[in-house]
Design a protein around this motif. Structure first.
Motif, PDB file in Angstrom:
ATOM      1  N   ILE A   1       9.820 -10.483  -8.793  1.00 31.22           N
ATOM      2  CA  ILE A   1       8.904 -11.194  -7.901  1.00 31.22           C
ATOM      3  C   ILE A   1       7.503 -10.586  -8.002  1.00 31.22           C
ATOM      4  CG2 ILE A   1      10.731 -11.876  -6.305  1.00 31.22           C
ATOM      5  CD1 ILE A   1       9.838  -9.652  -4.440  1.00 31.22           C
ATOM      6  N   PRO A   2       6.463 -11.383  -7.767  1.00 30.38           N
ATOM      7  CA  PRO A   2       5.095 -10.848  -7.819  1.00 30.38           C
ATOM      8  C   PRO A   2       4.895  -9.740  -6.787  1.00 30.38           C
ATOM      9  CG  PRO A   2       5.081 -13.253  -7.813  1.00 30.38           C
ATOM     10  CD  PRO A   2       6.486 -12.829  -7.490  1.00 30.38           C
ATOM     11  N   ALA A   3       4.212  -8.686  -7.197  1.00 32.72           N
ATOM     12  CA  ALA A   3       3.930  -7.577  -6.280  1.00 32.72           C
ATOM     13  C   ALA A   3       2.620  -6.916  -6.676  1.00 32.72           C
ATOM     14  CB  ALA A   3       5.062  -6.554  -6.296  1.00 32.72           C
ATOM     15  N   MET A   4       1.779  -6.683  -5.687  1.00 33.61           N
ATOM     16  CA  MET A   4       0.490  -6.036  -5.907  1.00 33.61           C
ATOM     17  C   MET A   4       0.441  -4.701  -5.186  1.00 33.61           C
ATOM     18  SD  MET A   4      -2.134  -9.266  -5.455  1.00 33.61           S
ATOM     19  CE  MET A   4      -3.553  -8.223  -5.825  1.00 33.61           C
ATOM     20  N   GLN A   5      -0.202  -3.726  -5.818  1.00 36.34           N
ATOM     21  CA  GLN A   5      -0.525  -2.463  -5.164  1.00 36.34           C
ATOM     22  C   GLN A   5      -1.955  -2.574  -4.627  1.00 36.34           C
ATOM     23  OE1 GLN A   5       0.992   1.217  -7.422  1.00 36.34           O
ATOM     24  NE2 GLN A   5       0.710  -0.263  -9.075  1.00 36.34           N
ATOM     25  N   VAL A   6      -2.145  -2.218  -3.367  1.00 36.90           N
ATOM     26  CA  VAL A   6      -3.491  -2.279  -2.801  1.00 36.90           C
ATOM     27  C   VAL A   6      -3.861  -0.937  -2.177  1.00 36.90           C
ATOM     28  CG1 VAL A   6      -3.454  -4.768  -2.375  1.00 36.90           C
ATOM     29  CG2 VAL A   6      -2.642  -3.214  -0.602  1.00 36.90           C
ATOM     30  N   LEU A   7      -5.121  -0.556  -2.363  1.00 40.44           N
ATOM     31  CA  LEU A   7      -5.745   0.631  -1.777  1.00 40.44           C
ATOM     32  C   LEU A   7      -5.210   1.945  -2.336  1.00 40.44           C
ATOM     33  CD1 LEU A   7      -5.985  -0.578   1.932  1.00 40.44           C
ATOM     34  CD2 LEU A   7      -7.705  -0.750   0.125  1.00 40.44           C
ATOM     35  N   ARG A   8      -3.944   1.976  -2.713  1.00 41.17           N
ATOM     36  CA  ARG A   8      -3.356   3.151  -3.355  1.00 41.17           C
ATOM     37  C   ARG A   8      -2.573   2.712  -4.581  1.00 41.17           C
ATOM     38  NH1 ARG A   8      -0.258   6.234   1.584  1.00 41.17           N
ATOM     39  NH2 ARG A   8      -2.072   6.996   2.745  1.00 41.17           N
ATOM     40  N   LYS A   9      -2.606   3.538  -5.610  1.00 41.21           N
ATOM     41  CA  LYS A   9      -1.830   3.250  -6.820  1.00 41.21           C
ATOM     42  C   LYS A   9      -0.888   4.413  -7.078  1.00 41.21           C
ATOM     43  CE  LYS A   9      -3.854   3.618 -10.803  1.00 41.21           C
ATOM     44  NZ  LYS A   9      -4.758   3.359 -11.946  1.00 41.21           N
TER      45      LYS A   9
ATOM     46  N   SER B   1       0.891  -1.158   0.000  1.00 42.24           N
ATOM     47  CA  SER B   1       0.000   0.000   0.000  1.00 42.24           C
ATOM     48  C   SER B   1       0.927   1.205   0.000  1.00 42.24           C
ATOM     49  CB  SER B   1      -0.901   0.002   1.238  1.00 42.24           C
ATOM     50  OG  SER B   1      -1.809   1.084   1.190  1.00 42.24           O
ATOM     51  N   PRO B   2       1.261   1.713  -1.183  1.00 43.95           N
ATOM     52  CA  PRO B   2       2.434   2.577  -1.326  1.00 43.95           C
ATOM     53  C   PRO B   2       2.280   3.961  -0.712  1.00 43.95           C
ATOM     54  CG  PRO B   2       1.279   2.372  -3.415  1.00 43.95           C
ATOM     55  CD  PRO B   2       0.621   1.419  -2.473  1.00 43.95           C
ATOM     56  N   ALA B   3       3.419   4.474  -0.253  1.00 40.00           N
ATOM     57  CA  ALA B   3       3.480   5.848   0.232  1.00 40.00           C
ATOM     58  C   ALA B   3       3.442   6.798  -0.956  1.00 40.00           C
ATOM     59  CB  ALA B   3       4.762   6.061   1.032  1.00 40.00           C
ATOM     60  N   TYR B   4       2.804   7.944  -0.761  1.00 40.20           N
ATOM     61  CA  TYR B   4       2.815   8.968  -1.792  1.00 40.20           C
ATOM     62  C   TYR B   4       4.159   9.689  -1.763  1.00 40.20           C
ATOM     63  CZ  TYR B   4      -2.233   8.368  -2.252  1.00 40.20           C
ATOM     64  OH  TYR B   4      -3.481   7.855  -2.465  1.00 40.20           O
TER      65      TYR B   4
ATOM     66  N   PRO C   1      -5.826  -9.417 -12.537  1.00 34.21           N
ATOM     67  CA  PRO C   1      -6.139  -8.386 -13.535  1.00 34.21           C
ATOM     68  C   PRO C   1      -5.412  -7.087 -13.195  1.00 34.21           C
ATOM     69  CG  PRO C   1      -8.015  -8.771 -12.085  1.00 34.21           C
ATOM     70  CD  PRO C   1      -7.025  -9.858 -11.799  1.00 34.21           C
ATOM     71  N   PRO C   2      -5.104  -6.269 -14.196  1.00 38.16           N
ATOM     72  CA  PRO C   2      -4.364  -5.028 -13.929  1.00 38.16           C
ATOM     73  C   PRO C   2      -5.028  -4.127 -12.895  1.00 38.16           C
ATOM     74  CG  PRO C   2      -4.416  -5.473 -16.275  1.00 38.16           C
ATOM     75  CD  PRO C   2      -5.337  -6.472 -15.636  1.00 38.16           C
ATOM     76  N   GLU C   3      -6.358  -4.113 -12.882  1.00 37.23           N
ATOM     77  CA  GLU C   3      -7.057  -3.265 -11.916  1.00 37.23           C
ATOM     78  C   GLU C   3      -8.362  -3.928 -11.493  1.00 37.23           C
ATOM     79  OE1 GLU C   3      -8.486   1.392 -11.622  1.00 37.23           O
ATOM     80  OE2 GLU C   3      -6.569   0.856 -12.528  1.00 37.23           O
ATOM     81  N   HIS C   4      -8.603  -3.910 -10.201  1.00 39.25           N
ATOM     82  CA  HIS C   4      -9.831  -4.511  -9.663  1.00 39.25           C
ATOM     83  C   HIS C   4     -10.421  -3.580  -8.618  1.00 39.25           C
ATOM     84  CE1 HIS C   4     -12.692  -7.294  -7.927  1.00 39.25           C
ATOM     85  NE2 HIS C   4     -12.146  -7.109  -6.741  1.00 39.25           N
ATOM     86  N   ARG C   5     -11.751  -3.413  -8.680  1.00 37.36           N
ATOM     87  CA  ARG C   5     -12.463  -2.590  -7.702  1.00 37.36           C
ATOM     88  C   ARG C   5     -13.492  -3.449  -6.980  1.00 37.36           C
ATOM     89  NH1 ARG C   5     -10.054   2.486  -7.043  1.00 37.36           N
ATOM     90  NH2 ARG C   5      -9.076   3.001  -9.032  1.00 37.36           N
TER      91      ARG C   5
ATOM     92  N   ILE D   1      -6.327   9.297  -3.822  1.00 35.68           N
ATOM     93  CA  ILE D   1      -7.434   8.658  -3.106  1.00 35.68           C
ATOM     94  C   ILE D   1      -8.498   9.684  -2.725  1.00 35.68           C
ATOM     95  CG2 ILE D   1      -6.350   8.836  -0.825  1.00 35.68           C
ATOM     96  CD1 ILE D   1      -7.584   6.041  -0.248  1.00 35.68           C
ATOM     97  N   THR D   2      -8.085  10.921  -2.440  1.00 33.81           N
ATOM     98  CA  THR D   2      -9.059  11.976  -2.150  1.00 33.81           C
ATOM     99  C   THR D   2      -9.895  12.271  -3.381  1.00 33.81           C
ATOM    100  OG1 THR D   2      -7.555  12.976  -0.538  1.00 33.81           O
ATOM    101  CG2 THR D   2      -9.366  14.338  -1.338  1.00 33.81           C
ATOM    102  N   GLU D   3      -9.223  12.445  -4.510  1.00 35.20           N
ATOM    103  CA  GLU D   3      -9.942  12.773  -5.742  1.00 35.20           C
ATOM    104  C   GLU D   3     -10.874  11.638  -6.152  1.00 35.20           C
ATOM    105  OE1 GLU D   3      -9.808  15.864  -6.909  1.00 35.20           O
ATOM    106  OE2 GLU D   3      -8.523  16.152  -5.151  1.00 35.20           O
TER     107      GLU D   3
END
Length: 256
Positions: free
Chosen positions: A65-73, A47-50, A236-240, A118-120
């Motif tokens: 290695i496999p890596a996922m971004q969650v909650l923030r992109k 969940s990456p830092a801005y 998938p590249p993006e999931h909601r 995330i605000t926008e």
């Protein structure tokens, strides 16, 4: 809560989990990622830092290695680093429609640091519904805290009679602010938070909120990561993930 459920789900499949906190520092995040890669982790959930500092995702790409971004992109390369979050836009849109249906005439969006993705995103559904209704939007940005919500009550225009908040902490602060000035939530002013944390059902008046199924989201994230590691099935590249609105006294005026 997300990290706990993710950890327990992976543990049940035989994987140990290491959790690190970068405290919103992109440079520290890059160092932590580098350290984990050096120690031979099988995969990463970030969940990456801005911020512009650090090269965390470049390091991950080189490591392969496999890596996922969650909650923030923060990295647009979702083919390499799939992104999974909630449908925040749908959540704020639903909250705004709910307030309109309750008779609100002018609705504000309160909280969240201006310009943050995330605000926008959380604000976008609100803006779309306000525009569709031909109404005038009003946004008041700031820290996602109770303190900001408390102060925000005194900064709202007189004609604003409802608000969708960036998160529940801001909404809980506003709840206290309205109690301080003797304004009745659910009647004089209608309020909806976001995330539906435990406090929402325990305060008075109970707080309406957009609910995100964190447990289900964490389990789905773990399952997707396991399929990637074990079977080579890239998420998938993006999931909601869907969200829901829990309407309580702060927006309806009705007793539970």
């Amino acid at each position: 809560e997300f990290a706990t459920v993710l950890q327990m789900t992976l543990a049940a499949k035989g994987y140990a989990t290491v959790i690190a906190n970068s405290d919103e520092d992109a440079d520290l995040q890059a160092k932590l990622v580098g350290s984990m890669i050096e120690h031979g982790v099988s995969a990463l959930v970030v969940s990456p830092a801005y911020g512009d500092g650090g090269d965390a995702f470049d390091q991950i790409e080189r490591a392969g290695i496999p890596a996922m971004q969650v909650l923030r992109k923060t990295d647009p390369r979702t083919g390499l680093f799939p992104f999974s979050s909630f449908d925040y836009a749908a959540g704020s849109a639903r909250a705004t429609r709910h307030l309109m249906n309750q008779g609100a005439q002018r609705i504000a969006f309160v909280g969240g640091l201006e310009g943050r993705a995330i605000t926008e995103e959380r604000k976008s559904g609100y803006l779309a519904e306000v525009k569709r209704a031909g109404a005038e939007p009003f946004s008041l940005h700031g820290r996602s805290s109770r303190g900001f919500g408390l102060d925000a009550v005194d900064q709202l225009p007189d004609d604003v009679d409802a608000a969708v908040c960036f998160n529940d902490l801001v909404a809980l602060g506003m709840l206290s602010g309205f109690a301080r000035i003797g304004r009745n939530l659910g009647q004089d002013f209608r309020l909806v938070g976001f995330d539906d944390i435990e406090d929402c059902a325990q305060v008075w008046p109970q707080l309406s909120s957009v609910a995100c199924d964190i447990d289900g989201f964490a389990r789905a994230t773990a399952d997707g990561l396991l399929a990637w590691m074990r079977d080579g099935v890239t998420p998938p590249p993006e999931h909601r993930a869907p969200v829901d609105l829990v309407a309580r006294t702060s927006s309806t005026g009705r007793m539970p």
